[in-house]
Design an enzyme around this catalytic site. Structure first.
Site, short mmCIF file in Angstrom:
data_model
loop_
_atom_site.label_atom_id
_atom_site.label_comp_id
_atom_site.label_asym_id
_atom_site.label_seq_id
_atom_site.Cartn_x
_atom_site.Cartn_y
_atom_site.Cartn_z
N HIS A 123 -1.91 1.15 -9.57
CA HIS A 123 -2.49 0.16 -8.64
C HIS A 123 -3.16 -0.99 -9.43
CE1 HIS A 123 -4.44 -0.55 -4.44
NE2 HIS A 123 -4.28 -1.70 -5.10
N ARG A 137 0.85 -1.18 0.00
CA ARG A 137 0.00 0.00 0.00
C ARG A 137 0.89 1.24 0.00
NH1 ARG A 137 -3.51 -2.63 -1.75
NH2 ARG A 137 -5.53 -3.11 -0.82
#
Ligand code: NDP
Ligand code: OXD
Length: 311
Positions: free
Chosen positions: A274, A226
């Protein structure tokens, strides 16, 4: 007839509906925000649910995360007490993460960023030193379902691989480091660092200046965990100082990455949006349906999140 509510931002309903129907024809799938009679809904398969979604579902039995990461669910979302949260476990999701990590590690090993720059300026220089994979040490932060698979693939490519996790792990061909006490030794031997940790209070900001400075000079960082694992300004400074050679980043503190962010134009940073991997309805629906059947039979569920631990 069991009813599942589907709420997502990034996946479309039809492939999920088809995959779930094939495995469980009797399952009715409703697309948020059309709840119908909310009392019918016993299962929810979600990504980034609105904070109060679950308080509107009085008979909810299981919450499924569409992703392996739980941070989208645990940040400010009301979770009804006693309703288990099941995280995503999907072979195709894991495969994609392995491909990304191996690809970026090989790009670094084979100096592809340098050769691509040479091509742009029509330069023919083939005398750059070329280490073998076995001369580089890869380190995987987070040895869960995905981290263990990533570590195995990197080892199969010939890298000397170690993994770091909270508890000790035994994985063939991978050196084991665990706990805060062994983090420094793990970092000091990692020429290529892959972060595949979950985001929790314990892991937020783990890649800060102090820890990245522990990596050998010239190390390469791959962050597919993340964005908030990495202190972005610290990375920029360490790139500038030459301590870090480069980075491949798939996740960011702010997503989408803002237009003015320096990562976009940094010559030694590769940015991807992402998408290191995505949950695949065909394979992931097996995990969802298996758990719905378990819930219906009153059997223990698999991949239940420990909410106090945060993953
Ligand atoms: P798992 O829950 O299976 O594994 C998590 C691992 O992290 C475990 O090995 C755990 O250690 C370790 N860990 C957690 N907290 C700590 C800590 N404080 N110190 C040391 N180790 C710790 O997760 P997955 O492998 O399935 O997924 C990992 C993450 O990958 C997700 O949470 C998500 O953020 C990210 N992801 C990103 C994607 C992308 O496209 N970029 C796609 C999919 C996932 P232990 O086993 O000892 O408890
Ligand atoms: C996930 C993700 O957590 O795609 O699965 O980021």
């Amino acid at each position: 007839m069991p009813v599942l509510l589907f709420k997502t931002e990034f996946a479309s309903l039809p492939p999920w509906q088809a995959a779930l129907r094939e495995r469980m024809p009797e399952l009715e799938v409703r697309l948020w925000p059309a709840l119908g009679d909310a009392a019918d809904i016993e299962y929810a398969l979600v990504w980034k649910p609105p904070p109060d979604l679950f308080s509107a579902l009085p008979n909810l039995k299981v919450i499924f995360s569409l992703g392996a990461g739980l941070d989208h669910l645990l940040k400010g979302v009301y979770l009804p007490p006693g309703v288990p949260v099941v995280r995503m476990q999907d072979s195709a999701l894991t495969e994609g993460m392995c491909e990304y990590a191996v690809y970026m590690a090989l790009r670094f090993l084979r100096r592809m960023a340098v050769y691509e720059a040479q091509q742009r300026s029509r330069e023919w220089r083939h005398h750059l030193p070329q280490p073998r994979a076995c001369e580089l040490r890869a380190g995987v932060l987070g040895m869960g379902v995905i981290g263990r698979a990533v570590a195995g693939k990197l080892a199969a490519m010939g890298f000397e691989v170690a993994g770091w996790s909270r508890t000790s792990k035994r994985v063939a061909d991978v050196q084991n480091f665990h706990g805060a006490g062994q983090l420094q030794a793990f970092l000091e031997r990692s020429d290529i660092l892959v972060c595949v940790l979950p985001l929790t209070e314990a892991t937020r900001g783990i890649l800060d200046r102090a820890r990245m400075t522990r990596l050998p000079r010239g190390a390469f960082i791959i962050n597919i965990g993340r964005g908030e694992h990495l202190v972005e300004q610290d990375l920029l400074e360490l790139l500038e100082e030459g301590h870090i050679a480069g980075a491949a980043l798939d996740v960011f503190a702010a997503e989408p990455l803002p237009d003015e962010h320096p990562f976009w134009r940094h010559p030694r940073i590769t940015v991807t949006p992402h998408n290191a991997s995505v949950t695949n309805p065909d394979t992931a629906s097996a995990h969802v349906v298996d758990n719905i059947r378990r819930a219906m039979r009153g059997q223990p569920l698999t991949s239940v999140v420990d909410l106090t631990r945060g993953y």
